[in-house]
Every structure is written in structure tokens, then in C-alpha cells.
Write an enzyme that holds these catalytic residues in place. Structure first.
Site, PDB file in Angstrom:
ATOM      1  N   GLN B 649      -7.096  -2.175   0.534  1.00 36.96           N
ATOM      2  CA  GLN B 649      -6.287  -0.975   1.332  1.00 36.96           C
ATOM      3  C   GLN B 649      -4.690  -1.195   1.245  1.00 36.96           C
ATOM      4  OE1 GLN B 649      -8.955  -0.015   4.925  1.00 36.96           O
ATOM      5  NE2 GLN B 649      -7.726   2.096   4.566  1.00 36.96           N
ATOM      6  N   GLU B 716      -2.997   3.750   6.625  1.00 37.36           N
ATOM      7  CA  GLU B 716      -1.653   4.340   6.361  1.00 37.36           C
ATOM      8  C   GLU B 716      -0.555   3.388   6.773  1.00 37.36           C
ATOM      9  OE1 GLU B 716      -1.956   8.688   6.932  1.00 37.36           O
ATOM     10  OE2 GLU B 716      -3.597   8.156   8.099  1.00 37.36           O
TER      11      GLU B 716
END
Lengths: 216, 749
Positions: B649, B716
Site C-alpha cells: 500500500q 492515504e
């Protein structure tokens, strides 16, 4: 786009977006189909419009034979159908993905006679008689292909949508002898976009399989 | 206390992705790939003007084309009951109303759906779509943000909400800037960017009965989509089913119910057969939102020794004429550094375009790009190392909320990242470092993203065969939700992960929030944890209450569990397995459903993740080509659940940030109000050759306050700040400060 006049006298140089070139032929086909239908079908069975469409479709289709993942398929396809759409919609082999339909993302990569090909840029009728391998045909039964194993081990995927194309390209990349170094792999894998950004892991997976000397 | 590091080479006991096998064999089923009998194919016809109205829509030819079942437009739409029957309003000031599909003849943006063709094959629908003739009465459109800055206004939805965080914010006295010893001032621009997940948005809509709807949809928000469609068509909630087991990326584009979803649902109602609609790549630019174009003005003042005294940050972004999209652009500026005098202003300009939406790191990505670029500029103005400037202004508590951090490891991120990167080798003088002909630059930036948490439920079922099924109606756009949940369930139940199956992606499962805002592990993971804890307690209770059990009448507090076996602590030889307990009680299975939600801890602590990125670029002085050569990224994100997928990620976030910095830009031709970059040949996302090795480190944070799992969210923060780190590296390499992204070669030569 301007087109040449055909020898049968039908003017095909028409404005963009017009379907005039086929209109005469379609009308003819629709009329013929109505005649054939009258001869062959019990009248109440089909609504006239549906019947026309079905017979028209039969006339417009081209017969081809494809060998997909070792299975022979005798098919009738419209000439405008791409290999990608044939695989996904007709043969239900949805492992091959449509990402852009313009040959820009690589998600639709399959092997045709052993070479990597963008199936969205290939018309199905052009593949008559050829051997197609898709991601579904890569594993040996339950035993995964070394690159499939390596993608899992190195986590060379996230959402998984580009993955079949990445793996099919990776297999070809090694077979082509273009996986000798990380920069070389990056160069020869650049036609396969991964928006999740699994690139470094994909490169590691390909490096490992290539260095292992396993047959791919 | 010295904090431990998760080293990228120390993959602890990470799980491989639980759905990896399905994905590498092509067996994972995405929205458009469900095989439904009698499925039909839909193609959208979209507006070619940016503003005005449809004066005529002639679909006769299309209707006669082979295979066509229906052409649906505002002329004959079966209608969405919740749209109401109010006639088209001449004055369009519909802030906050989603586009009403095929409701009237008004055009709000170029690319708006005006009709949908349904045919028996996709090729036939596509062909028929080219036969629909639409005539318009054009009105002048406005699509240029810079040309419309005079219309910038505080969003109406902020004006109506006195608790909104987007009101004008002043802390201390921002006028102090005038007396600051060192000042900088600059304007930064980011263009409109598009999510462009590899899987185009797709849906199969199927009315199984006149009042029963099933959607196979690419959505990040399964329960939200269910509720939205139920309201729109005035159906009982349970009559709408939404399925999204695999999602080919989304990055925010799948949070809302977009017009094409309504178009497919209306079409399916009309033809009374399942309708499949897949957006072509070019419609991905006008159908599912974008990161808004944003212009930001920042001023900073500091003492000579590098202590920030003032920051002012003004942001102006675009939205559409029919909705206001707001995002957290200016919020990080209030809390990232310790600074007494801070002001922020947030404004929107409505344009004749489709509504922007959240895109990975929404707001923070945009705002931190500007803030961290400005910090670099201030460091040069001070002649101070940029990393040292950040250290000197570290916020030990949240300066906006005046609350302690629940946990924070930013200093450790700076130290770990700098050491691994070799930051000390940096010569700050621009154009001073070279490798061969290439100009070499080192840049860094801080990163932050708020911790968020929502209500979630989870069911855990222990089966007689020893398997545990854990369920929640969350989704997975790619981070590895199933893998993380399996890990949490296995650890909580003291079972091998091989015995766990996690089900997601269906609206019939227990409530879960959407996969948004880096909240899935925080929210759903917490629900999974409490459900599995409750299941474990139930099993322990059964064990001590079963007369023929060796643990009968033992105090549960004196029991331990390992690998699904309960025993008296310190005496592993005694004991029973979970499966034996079920058998002894003649139970076919044991089931619990639990919920989890945030509580009072949110009033006591400020919760955010922090990190730092370090980037090396090489710039060709002749061609202006920028190549990122290596990246080190380090973040403190609470507990890392599964290192292998977490690392991926982070890598993915950095890749997205490199795209933002160097290549991504949606270009609008303002003459037509239309994007001209509607494919991957023109909208450049990074490819293999653009991405170097990326080293990822996590600080092992123990944070008992954020949620029961202790994880802050990672998807994020991984991208926030990356573009600034690249831009700062380009400045050090070239001496050119490029303040409008992307940094393309033409801007450097």
C-alpha cells in the site's frame, strides 16, 4: 474518414458516424431474412423484428476456429468483434481484462501462438486457426505457473485487475529473453499499467523466476 | 522508550494476500463479469456541449438498428421516483443535488449522459449509439478556474453549517507576518487529476421483480449504494441487493452513486432484463469525479533561527454548478507544525464540469503539496537544512485542537528515513550534485492524514469443522481487506489464519462503512476484533460449563488459548479444542454479531498518522526529463496488521505521488469545455519504467486510543507529501522551483 469507392458501386465516402455504407446491405439482409424466416419458422414463434435481427446476425457472422487454452472452439463471430470481447463475452473467459480498449494499458494481454498480443486491438476473425493462451490456461491444473506463484509471494498485485495482463506479459518477457536485469524488465513491462502501483513487487517477482532458470 | 521499526526485509509472519490465487488465475469476478442469463448491453450517449439544453433527440435510426431493445432518454425515461416531477427549472442553482439522470433536457457538463442504448450485444449497442442525433441550444460555458477566480466563494454548504471546519480560520494574529525576520510567499497549482483505476466503472443492474433490484456494481460503499438506490426508487432497503466482491481499484471514484449507475438501473427497468454497462475509458474522465484543480497561496514567516511564526494558506478549488465538493485542503496547515499565528481560507468556484470527488488522500494531498513545498522554500530562505527546519517546528501536541496526540512518531520517521536515505550526503546548493551528466537532487517532505473511524458490525461464526467465517459488508478496492481481517480474526481467536474465511462485498452482510478515508481497518477491523473476542469468550464459557470437559468449573481467567486449543494457563497438556467444545455440546455452530464505534476518546486526543518521504531525482539538463531514482518512505500508522500488504500500500501511494508530481494532468479545451486527455496515451499515469525501488519503513506505534485494533489507516498517508518531496528534489537538482504540477520537461528547459 474518407473511404474508396468499392467496385460494386456503393459509395462509402460518407460523413463520419454515418452508417450509410452498410445500410443497403442491411436492408437487403433484413428483406432476405424475412423470406427465409417465412419459409422456416412457425409464424407466431418470434416477433417479426426479433426474427429479422437474429437472421441478420447469422448472415453477418464469420465462421472461425480458435484453439483457446487447449480447447478447440468453432465459432461464428461478427467481423467487428475483438478477440478480447470474444473471450470475455462469448467464451466467458473473463480473466482477460478490458482496461482501456485502445491498446494503452496491457490488461488484455494474451498469447497468440506463443507471442504476447493486445487482444483489444485484435479482431477475433484475424485469429482463425491460431492458438490462444489466456490467464486461465497458464496454470497446470491446480499447480500454479511459477510466475503466478511469484506474484503471490512478492505481492505483485493489489486490486488484481491488471494482474492477468501483467503475468501474461511477464511470461512473454522472460521467453523473449528481455528479463535479464531490473531496468530491462521495467522497459519491457512498461506496456502494462498498474494503477495500484505494484511495480517494484512485479519486477521482483519476474527477476526471481528468471534467475531461478525455471521453464516458463 | 525506544520504538521498534518494521524493516522491509523483516516480513514478520505476514500473510500472502488471501485472494491472491483468485487474482493471479483470472478467477476473481469483477462487476461486469457476473454471468446472468439474458443479459443485455448498454452504451451511453453523452452531451457534446458543456452548457445548455437539448432541443431534440432523434433516436429513430438507433431504435431500428439490429439488436437494439431500447433507447432511453429524458423523453421516455421510466423515471426515478425520488427525483420528483418538478419541471425543469430555468434558473440552475441546484447546489447539492446529484445529477438527475434523464430527468430533463438541461446540460450541465460535456460528457453528461443524455441517452442510453440497450442491445443484445455490446457491439450493436455501441453502433446504435452513433445513430442518435441530439441537437442542443448552447449557452456560454465557464470551465477555466483561473479565469473565474473573481467568483471564488465560501461554499454555500459551509455558510449554512456553523460547525464546518472550512470557515475562515485565524489563530493568533496572522498580521505578525509583516514583522517576521524571514518571509516567503508563493502560489502553487495542481491540475484536475483523474483516479483512472484500471478497471473501468461497470455495473450489471437486474430487476429480479418489479420491486426487487440487484446491482453488481463497482462501488466502495456497498451499504451506501444499497440505501441510495432504495431511496431513489422508493423500495424497502432489503429489496435492494448490492454486490461488489472484487473491485479493480477505485481510489475514491467508487464512493458515490454516479449517473451511469442510475442510467443502467433505469435501462434495466425499461427492458426488463439485466443490463450491463461498462464505461469506456474516455467516460472515466466525466462520469466518476476527479481531484479538483486547486490554486493555493501560502505565506510563511519565521525567526532567523527557523522558528515558524506565521502561516497563511488560501485555497481555491473548482466544483460543478449542481453540487459542491469540499475537501480538507487547508486543514493540515493548522496542525502539522507548531506555529502561533495561522490563517486559512477555503473557496470554491463553480464551473460547467462534472462534480469533483475524493481522490486518494483528498485535500491532504493537495494542501500538503503546497505546505511542504513552501517549507522547502522557507528552508532555502533561512539557509537551513529542510529536515532541520521541520524538526525545529515539530508540533508536540495538536496546536489547533489543543489536545495531546493519541500517538505520534514523526521525529522517528525523520530519523529513520534520513538515516536509511543518506540525507547527510546532501549538498543543499542547487545544481551542486551530479552523476555523469545528470543533475542530482534530494528532496523530502512530511506527511500526515487524520485517523477516522465509523460504526461497523461484524458476524463471526465458528463451524463444527473448525473453520471460522467472519463477515462484514465492507469492500476491497485492492489494499487487502480480506487479508487484514483474516489476520485480526486469527490473532484474536488464537487460531491459524488457515481456518479463517472473511466474507465481504455483499449488502446482505452486517453493516460496514464504505472503504473510504483509510478507515477500513480502524472501523471494520475493530468490529471483527470485538466479534472474535466475543466468540472466544463464548467458547471459553462453554468449556468451563460443560460437565464432561476437562476444564469444567475452571475460572475462565485462568485459561489460555493457543492454536484453537483451550488449556489451564501453565499446563498445556490439559485442555480441549474449540471443535471439541462444540461437539461436547452438540452444537452445529456458534455465532456472534458485534458492533464497534468511536467513543469519548475522540474528545481527549487528536488522532493522526504522520510520516516522511525522501526522494532522489536525476534531471537531464538538456531535455528536462526527470527520473525518480529511489524513494524512502517511513510512517507511523499505529499497529501494522499485515506487513507484506501494508508495504505494498505504501509503495502504491508513492507511485501515485510520483504520477501527481511528474505526469498526471487532465487538460481541458476551454473552447469546448471538454477534456482532451481522455485516455492513457494522453493522461499519463506512471508505468514500470517510471518507478524505482521504493523502501518502506513503519514505526511500531502502540496506540490504545484510536480503536481496539490500534491501527490508524495507511492507504492515504502513503501518497500525502510525495509530490512535494519530488518537487523539492527537482529544485535542489536544477535550481528551478516549479509551482504548477505536473513538472513536465517543458517547465525545466
Amino acid at each position: 474518414m474518407a473511404r474508396n469507392k468499392k467496385t460494386d458501386g456503393v459509395d462509402e465516402s460518407t460523413e463520419p458516424g454515418s452508417f450509410a455504407p452498410n445500410k443497403a446491405r442491411r436492408t437487403f439482409l433484413k428483406k432476405s431474412s424475412a423470406l427465409v424466416a417465412l419459409a422456416l419458422t412457425p409464424p407466431p414463434v418470434l416477433k417479426a423484428a426479433e426474427m429479422e435481427d437474429q437472421v441478420t446476425a447469422a448472415f453477418e457472422k464469420v465462421k472461425i476456429t480458435l484453439h483457446v487454452n487447449g480447447t478447440r472452439h468453432k465459432l461464428a463471430v461478427e467481423p467487428r468483434v475483438t478477440l478480447l470481447d470474444l473471450l470475455r463475452e462469448d467464451l466467458k473467459l473473463t480473466g482477460t481484462k478490458k482496461g482501456c480498449d485502445y491498446g494503452q494499458c496491457g490488461a488484455c494481454t494474451v498469447h497468440v501462438d506463443g507471442k504476447r498480443v493486445l487482444s483489444c486491438l485484435s479482431l477475433a476473425v484475424m485469429q482463425n486457426g491460431r492458438k490462444i493462451t489466456t490467464i486461465e490456461g497458464l496454470a497446470d491444473g491446480e499447480k500454479l505457473h511459477p510466475l503466478q506463484e511469484a506474484f503471490i509471494k512478492h505481492d505483485g498485485l493489489q486490486c488484481g485487475y491488471c494482474t492477468p495482463g501483467q503475468i501474461m506479459s511477464a511470461v512473454a518477457c522472460i521467453r523473449e529473453g528481455q528479463a535479464g536485469s531490473e531496468p530491462e524488465i521495467r522497459e519491457y513491462m512498461s506496456g502494462n499499467i498498474c494503477r495500484c502501483g505494484a511495480y517494484p513487487n512485479i519486477v521482483n517477482a519476474i527477476m526471481e523466476v528468471n534467475q531461478s532458470g525455471q521453464k516458463v | 522508550m525506544e520504538k521498534a521499526f518494521f524493516d522491509q526485509d523483516n516480513n514478520d509472519n505476514s500473510l500472502d494476500r488471501v485472494d491472491g490465487r483468485l487474482k493471479v488465475t483470472g478467477a476473481a469476478t469483477y462487476a461486469a463479469e457476473y454471468q446472468l442469463p439474458n443479459v443485455t448491453h448498454a452504451v451511453l450517449v453523452t452531451s457534446t456541449i458543456a452548457k445548455g439544453r437539448i432541443t431534440s433527440l432523434d433516436s429513430k435510426l438507433a431504435e431500428q438498428a439490429p439488436g437494439v431493445l431500447a433507447v432511453i432518454s429524458h423523453v421516455n425515461s421510466p423515471g426515478v421516483p425520488a427525483y420528483g416531477s418538478s419541471p425543469a427549472m430555468p434558473q440552475r442553482a441546484t447546489l447539492g443535488t446529484p445529477l438527475r439522470v434523464f430527468h430533463d433536457n438541461l446540460i450541465y457538463f460535456s460528457g453528461q449522459p443524455v441517452a442510453v442504448i440497450v442491445a443484445d450485444t455490446w457491439q450493436r449497442a455501441e453502433f446504435a449509439a452513433s445513430l442518435v442525433k441530439v441537437q442542443y441550444e448552447k449557452e456560454p460555458h465557464q470551465t477555466n478556474l483561473e479565469a473565474n477566480l473573481s467568483r471564488a466563494a465560501l461554499p454555500a454548504n459551509v455558510q449554512r453549517d456553523k460547525n464546518s471546519r472550512y470557515h475562515d480560520y485565524d489563530r493568533g494574529n496572522p498580521e505578525e507576518l509583516n514583522t517576521a525576520a524571514v518571509k516567503i510567499e508563493a502560489t502553487y497549482k495542481i491540475p484536475t487529476e483523474h483516479h483512472n483505476p484500471l478497471e473501468p466503472h461497470a455495473i450489471i443492474a437486474h430487476w429480479e421483480a418489479p420491486d426487487k433490484l440487484t446491482l453488481y456494481d463497482k462501488t466502495q460503499v456497498i451499504k451506501g449504494t444499497q440505501g441510495n438506490l432504495a431511496r431513489a426508487f422508493k423500495l424497502p432497503l432489503e429489496n435492494v441487493k448490492v454486490q461488489a466482491k472484487f473491485i479493480g481499484g477505485a481510489f475514491g471514484s467508487g464512493i458515490r452513486v454516479w449517473p451511469h449507475v442510475m442510467a443502467a438501473t433505469l435501462a434495466a427497468k425499461k427492458v426488463q432484463r439485466p443490463v450491463k454497462l461498462v464505461l469506456p475509458r474516455e467516460l472515466m474522465f466525466t462520469s466518476v469525479g476527479s481531484r479538483p484543480e486547486t490554486i493555493q497561496h501560502i505565506t510563511m514567516g519565521a525567526t532567523k533561527d527557523g522558528k515558524l511564526t506565521t502561516i497563511t494558506h488560501e485555497a481555491v478549488a473548482h466544483t460543478s454548478t449542481y453540487e459542491e465538493h469540499t475537501e480538507r485542503t487547508i486543514l493540515a496547515t493548522r496542525m502539522l507544525y507548531d506555529c502561533p499565528h495561522v490563517s486559512t481560507r477555503y473557496r470554491l468556484v463553480n464551473l460547467d464540469v462534472n462534480t469533483p470527488t475524493w481522490m486518494r488522500g483528498p485535500g491532504e494531498v493537495t494542501g500538503v503539496y503546497a505546505l511542504e513545498s513552501a517549507m522547502d522554500e522557507l528552508a532555502y530562505a533561512l539557509q537551513m537544512d529542510p529536515l532541520e527546519l521541520r524538526r525545529r517546528n515539530h508540533a508536540d501536541s495538536d496546536p489547533e485542537k489543543n489536545l495531546p496526540w493519541s500517538s505520534k512518531s514523526l521525529k522517528e520517521c525523520y530519523a529513520k528515513g534520513a538515516a536509511h536515505f543518506g540525507w547527510h550526503k546532501r549538498n543543499p546548493e542547487p545544481r551542486s550534485m551530479r552523476q555523469g551528466q545528470m543533475l542530482v537532487g534530494y528532496g523530502m517532505a512530511s506527511s500526515t492524514f487524520g485517523v477516522h473511524r465509523n460504526y461497523a458490525k461484524s458476524r463471526a461464526v465458528f463451524q463444527a469443522d473448525g473453520k471460522v467465517i467472519v463477515q462484514s459488508a465492507t469492500s476491497d478496492i485492492g489494499p487487502g481487506t480480506g487479508t487484514a481481517m483474516t489476520r485480526i480474526a486469527a490473532d484474536t481467536l488464537s487460531l491459524s489464519p488457515a481456518f479463517i474465511r472473511f466474507d465481504l462485498g455483499e449488502s446482505t452482510l452486517p453493516d460496514a462503512p464504505g472503504q473510504t478515508g483509510s478507515t477500513t481497518v480502524s472501523s471494520v477491523g475493530s468490529a471483527v476484533k470485538v466479534a472474535c473476542e466475543a466468540l472466544k469468550q463464548k467458547l471459553l464459557q462453554l468449556a468451563v460449563n460443560t460437565p464432561n470437559s476437562t476444564l469444567y468449573n475452571t475460572n475462565p481467567a485462568d485459561l489460555s488459548v493457543e492454536q484453537g486449543r483451550i488449556f489451564k494457563t501453565g499446563n498445556p497438556a490439559t485442555g480441549v479444542t474449540y471443535t471439541e467444545i462444540l461437539k461436547q455440546n452438540n452444537l452445529p455452530q456458534l455465532e456472534v454479531t458485534e458492533e464497534s464505534k468511536p467513543g469519548a476518546e475522540w474528545q481527549k486526543y487528536s488522532m493522526s498518522a504522520f510520516g516522511a518521504h525522501f526522494v532522489e531525482v536525476h534531471v537531464n539538463p538538456t531535455t528536462g526529463e526527470v527520473r525518480v531514482k529511489r524513494v524512502v518512505t517511513c510512517a507511523g500508522v499505529g499497529k501494522v496488521i499485515n506487513h507484506k500488504t501494508a508495504r505494498s500500500q505504501s509503495i502504491g501511494g508513492v507511485v501515485g505521488g510520483i504520477g501527481m508530481a511528474l505526469t498526471e494532468e487532465s487538460v481541458m479545451d476551454h473552447r469546448f469545455g471538454r477534456y482532451v486527455t481522455g485516455d492513457f496515451a494522453n493522461y499519463h499515469v506512471p508505468v514500470h519504467v517510471d518507478i524505482p525501488p521504493i523502501d518502506v519503513f513503519f514505526i511500531d506505534e502502540h496506540d490504545p486510543h484510536v480503536n481496539p485494533v490500534g491501527a490508524k489507516g495507511l492507504g492515504e498517508i502513503a501518497i500525502v507529501g510525495v509530490a512535494a518531496a519530488v518537487a523539492n528534489a527537482v529544485f535542489q537538482a536544477t535550481g528551478k522551483r516549479i509551482r504548477d504540477l505536473p513538472i513536465t520537461p517543458d517547465k525545466l528547459i
